[in-house]
Design an enzyme around this catalytic site. Sequence first.
Site, PDB file in Angstrom:
ATOM      1  N   VAL A  38     131.625  50.847   1.505  1.00 51.93           N
ATOM      2  CA  VAL A  38     131.578  52.079   2.298  1.00 51.93           C
ATOM      3  C   VAL A  38     131.797  53.311   1.413  1.00 51.93           C
ATOM      4  CG1 VAL A  38     132.828  53.395   4.053  1.00 51.93           C
ATOM      5  CG2 VAL A  38     132.266  50.995   4.464  1.00 51.93           C
ATOM      6  N   ARG A  50     143.380  44.538  27.666  1.00 50.75           N
ATOM      7  CA  ARG A  50     143.785  44.581  29.063  1.00 50.75           C
ATOM      8  C   ARG A  50     145.270  44.257  29.209  1.00 50.75           C
ATOM      9  NH1 ARG A  50     139.958  41.990  33.342  1.00 50.75           N
ATOM     10  NH2 ARG A  50     139.456  40.748  31.520  1.00 50.75           N
ATOM     11  N   GLY A 137     122.918  37.904  17.906  1.00 47.57           N
ATOM     12  CA  GLY A 137     124.097  37.753  17.049  1.00 47.57           C
ATOM     13  C   GLY A 137     123.903  38.256  15.644  1.00 47.57           C
ATOM     14  N   ASP A 204     120.718  37.622  30.764  1.00 44.69           N
ATOM     15  CA  ASP A 204     121.104  37.896  29.379  1.00 44.69           C
ATOM     16  C   ASP A 204     119.858  38.086  28.509  1.00 44.69           C
ATOM     17  OD1 ASP A 204     123.244  37.526  27.037  1.00 44.69           O
ATOM     18  OD2 ASP A 204     121.521  36.259  26.562  1.00 44.69           O
ATOM     19  N   LYS A 208     118.248  41.568  26.493  1.00 39.79           N
ATOM     20  CA  LYS A 208     117.845  41.571  25.086  1.00 39.79           C
ATOM     21  C   LYS A 208     116.369  41.930  24.944  1.00 39.79           C
ATOM     22  CE  LYS A 208     121.423  38.195  23.920  1.00 39.79           C
ATOM     23  NZ  LYS A 208     121.746  36.749  23.893  1.00 39.79           N
TER      24      LYS A 208
END
Lengths: 436, 436
Positions: A38, A50, A137, A204, A208
């Site tokens: 970086v 949560r 992924g 799903d 995509k």
Amino acid sequence: MSEAFERPLRVALLGCGVVGSAVARLLTEQADDLAARVGAPLQLAGIAVRRLNRHPDVDQSLLTTDAEALVSRDDIDLVVEVIGGIEPVRTLLLNALKSGKSVVSANKALLAEDGATLHAAATANGVDLYYEAAVAGAIPLLRPLRESLAGDRITRVMGIVNGTTNFILSRMDASGAGFAEALAEATALGYAEADPTADVDGFDAAAKAAILAGLAFHTRVTAADVFREGISEVTAADIASANAMGCTVKLLAICERSGTEESPSVAVRVHPAMIPRTHPLAGVGDAYNAVFVEAESAGSLMFYGRGAGAGPTASAVLGDLVAVARNRISGSRGAGESAYADLAVQPIGEVQTRYHVALDVADKPGVLASVAGAFADNGVSIRTVRQEGRGDAATLVLVTHDAPDAALSATVRRLAGYDFIRRASSVLRVEGMPAD
Amino acid sequence: MSEAFERPLRVALLGCGVVGSAVARLLTEQADDLAARVGAPLQLAGIAVRRLNRHPDVDQSLLTTDAEALVSRDDIDLVVEVIGGIEPVRTLLLNALKSGKSVVSANKALLAEDGATLHAAATANGVDLYYEAAVAGAIPLLRPLRESLAGDRITRVMGIVNGTTNFILSRMDASGAGFAEALAEATALGYAEADPTADVDGFDAAAKAAILAGLAFHTRVTAADVFREGISEVTAADIASANAMGCTVKLLAICERSGTEESPSVAVRVHPAMIPRTHPLAGVGDAYNAVFVEAESAGSLMFYGRGAGAGPTASAVLGDLVAVARNRISGSRGAGESAYADLAVQPIGEVQTRYHVALDVADKPGVLASVAGAFADNGVSIRTVRQEGRGDAATLVLVTHDAPDAALSATVRRLAGYDFIRRASSVLRVEGMPAD
């Protein structure tokens, strides 16, 4: 890159489930490599969860249940979101973008439903919105579509982008099991969630497909634009029928340039389809993902890898995080949304597809003529036809040429009215065969 | 991206062979799309060629034989180089970079020999140097390695990156032909050049391996660092021996993280190897390319497509051109060279490999014991051994476990001294089998 940039870039992590905790772990374990790549250290500065007492693996002092306060903190540079779902995430990310933070998200549902709003906020505030992890992924797919192929004309994207359904269909193919049995096995092995709807009904994959189509064709496509058919109706008879044709059955996400040169459009659909066993996608087993891309100059490309799981998803998230961090340091932005082409989405009825139809028929004179007539009356021409068995066990197997999906549906409805057809034992679309 | 940027970006094209003329054609045919994606028109402003009257397909007014003057012109923003070779191209590109032009190159030989000098010039002048087309044609590979996997730790890159040798080996495998016969066929079909040395001796693949290793491991690797063995010694007997093992033979470029955690290194090599037919690379036929990447978090990824040819190479060049043009407009640079890891390159003798050895032997007592002794004395353990045939036609086929390449070479030399071994009919490295 400015050599003078010395303070760490501070990262807020929203969500700390399996993916989030992998991201947190890798930010620590690979801190030196990430800093070198970086040009400044990446420092995890807060984790929104949560419930506070469920995350023993991360630095407890970073945990907060107030995600809204976290994304609004002045000292945060970058926000990583791995919560999923539409709200409250949309509001959180919009607030992050509006307060000048770049965002990395793995949230396919949100991007497919309302990516335009998020992109607009990113552009208005001069920050980045990256989401490689949202599709397939760890497989680098969005960046190649958006950047590597930016000088080419993509004509088709076709892929296996849902590991759960691919596992189920692979099991049905290997063992002859029915859908329910294969689903139960997938659930037992952790490949399917307790409520498998999003996967098995194709939601799903449709999200995509919308994201892929938008990038490939420079057009806004939402999940609602995607024709969607899941795999719960796929039967052992369908698989057997596919096998008899030298094919297997896969749930495919297909994004195509369609229409005419004067009136171009895009067709985006998710449905189970027969593909030849010789097709490279046929060999993609279990929970793997693979995507074929066809472009005018590049020809056929394939990308293959693990489409889900903590490690692969975290890899994609961190790749994006390095990219947006570099941009932050150099004061620039990566490629934003590109929707200039603004193509219409073609209704499924007009999309050219090809059907495989297996009919259990009475084996008597005139049957083939009547069946062929039903296809002809709907303007569908037949590519191959063969009869299996005789007498009461006779089955007529037909594969059509390309035709509008509506004409094919109408043909199948018409056949259902013939009393000499005992039943249509298998009706499936066919993909990946040589062009007509 | 600045909305105010309205003048066209002016592009100089160096070289106008099959790739260059495809680039020139696509810059015109896809001008509207490219302008929309970049945010400003890309205008071809000059084409440097060796001879003026050989390029009837392009605008004659753009042609010049003075490449040096072209890259120095003040009105040029971006330079595309598709000439190839080291000089005069290196000098031309250095001058282009020093005068503030971003460069897109397809020149694997130059990047592999002296990429560091070019990268330094790009960094010093705040411009981009992109070269996706230099490796595996249209397959997005460098950008995924450099950007998508920037948050992961790559452990291995293994691929088929030379189409000519893959065609030759595929023919040898399919027909049983010898190397000379398959090469002649490749030449006749235009898959091999009149002087095939760069391809068949592995120089082309070694240059690509150096580039891939540098990106994957953040280390400078030059072509001279790459162990290289071509395919001209691969015999029909090797292929037959591979087939008998359920394998095929491929020319592989392999880049691995090696050494220890305390003293890490990289191993980079190009050589023919047996791989199991079940390995995805085994199915990559003819002139296709495919590259496997293994990373700690992402797992195994594969990229597949056409590795050469005018269209695929032009697609990669134009993708880079769009990227550097966007950067130019936004006043930023893409990711530059990353060589911070500065790992040592491991000598081939220390690299862990695995050998397949077929020995034509006298079929008499004690032979196996002597052969096994030769392996043991060099510290090489044997994974499998089997004898084929009897008497004068006996062949002993051994596959080793992983061992240092030098130990394997020494073993083979030792075996050559045994009078009961009539000849070593096949000695090949083995890749892609399950780990020991």
